[in-house]
Design a protein around this motif. Sequence first.
Motif, PDB file in Angstrom:
ATOM      1  N   ARG A  18       1.151  -1.098  -0.088  1.00 48.16           N
ATOM      2  CA  ARG A  18       0.243  -0.135   0.135  1.00 48.16           C
ATOM      3  C   ARG A  18       0.478   1.169  -0.123  1.00 48.16           C
ATOM      4  O   ARG A  18       1.818   1.714   1.159  1.00 48.16           O
ATOM      5  N   PHE A  20       0.996   5.081  -0.003  1.00 47.42           N
ATOM      6  CA  PHE A  20       0.155   6.490   0.490  1.00 47.42           C
ATOM      7  C   PHE A  20       0.941   7.556   0.015  1.00 47.42           C
ATOM      8  O   PHE A  20       0.150   9.229   0.343  1.00 47.42           O
ATOM      9  N   TYR A 104      -7.791  -5.091   3.272  1.00 47.19           N
ATOM     10  CA  TYR A 104      -6.392  -3.430   3.132  1.00 47.19           C
ATOM     11  C   TYR A 104      -8.028  -2.419   3.661  1.00 47.19           C
ATOM     12  O   TYR A 104      -7.441  -1.215   4.165  1.00 47.19           O
ATOM     13  N   ASP A 108      -6.856   0.763   6.025  1.00 46.25           N
ATOM     14  CA  ASP A 108      -7.017   1.660   5.876  1.00 46.25           C
ATOM     15  C   ASP A 108      -8.450   2.534   6.699  1.00 46.25           C
ATOM     16  O   ASP A 108      -8.046   3.609   6.707  1.00 46.25           O
ATOM     17  N   GLU A 109      -7.878   1.911   7.660  1.00 44.28           N
ATOM     18  CA  GLU A 109      -9.095   2.394   9.042  1.00 44.28           C
ATOM     19  C   GLU A 109      -7.764   2.955   9.507  1.00 44.28           C
ATOM     20  O   GLU A 109      -8.112   3.758  10.546  1.00 44.28           O
ATOM     21  N   ILE A 112      -4.706   6.656   7.325  1.00 44.26           N
ATOM     22  CA  ILE A 112      -5.375   7.652   6.010  1.00 44.26           C
ATOM     23  C   ILE A 112      -4.240   8.250   5.439  1.00 44.26           C
ATOM     24  O   ILE A 112      -4.048   9.304   6.573  1.00 44.26           O
ATOM     25  N   ASP A 113      -4.286   8.719   4.480  1.00 42.30           N
ATOM     26  CA  ASP A 113      -3.262   9.730   3.861  1.00 42.30           C
ATOM     27  C   ASP A 113      -2.040   9.803   4.465  1.00 42.30           C
ATOM     28  O   ASP A 113      -1.510  10.712   4.830  1.00 42.30           O
TER      29      ASP A 113
END
Length: 135
Positions: A18, A20, A104, A108-109, A112-113
Amino acid sequence: MIHFLLVVSKQGKPRISRFFTHQKDQLSTQNAVSKLCLTDGKQEGFVNYKDVVLVYKLYVNLWFITGVSQDENELAILELFQNLVETLNIYFGKVILFNMDRVYMVIDEMIIDGHIAETCRSRILVPLQLMDSAK
């Protein structure tokens, strides 16, 4: 800031990746980073790589690797790894990465960013449990 999160097997095969932030060539970054961390010979550690600090830790048969900014707290990232593993363990029973969409969603929880947003396991798992109960 967290630039990327990788989960790699002991053999170097990527299981989760992942990003970012934008990376010019994500595949070559992923391969170089995983090779660097796997050949270091330690169970966990910190390594400088280009303009990021790599934070990595081995859990059973999976390497958790992140590339973070120079000003990020590396120990907080190790705690993030622990929390992620425990959360996945609670949800799946053990860290078996078959339901990749759910994995995922957990990531994602939590992130964030590129910033750690949530660390409370019960709040992280609520959306997944709602989806499971709707079936």
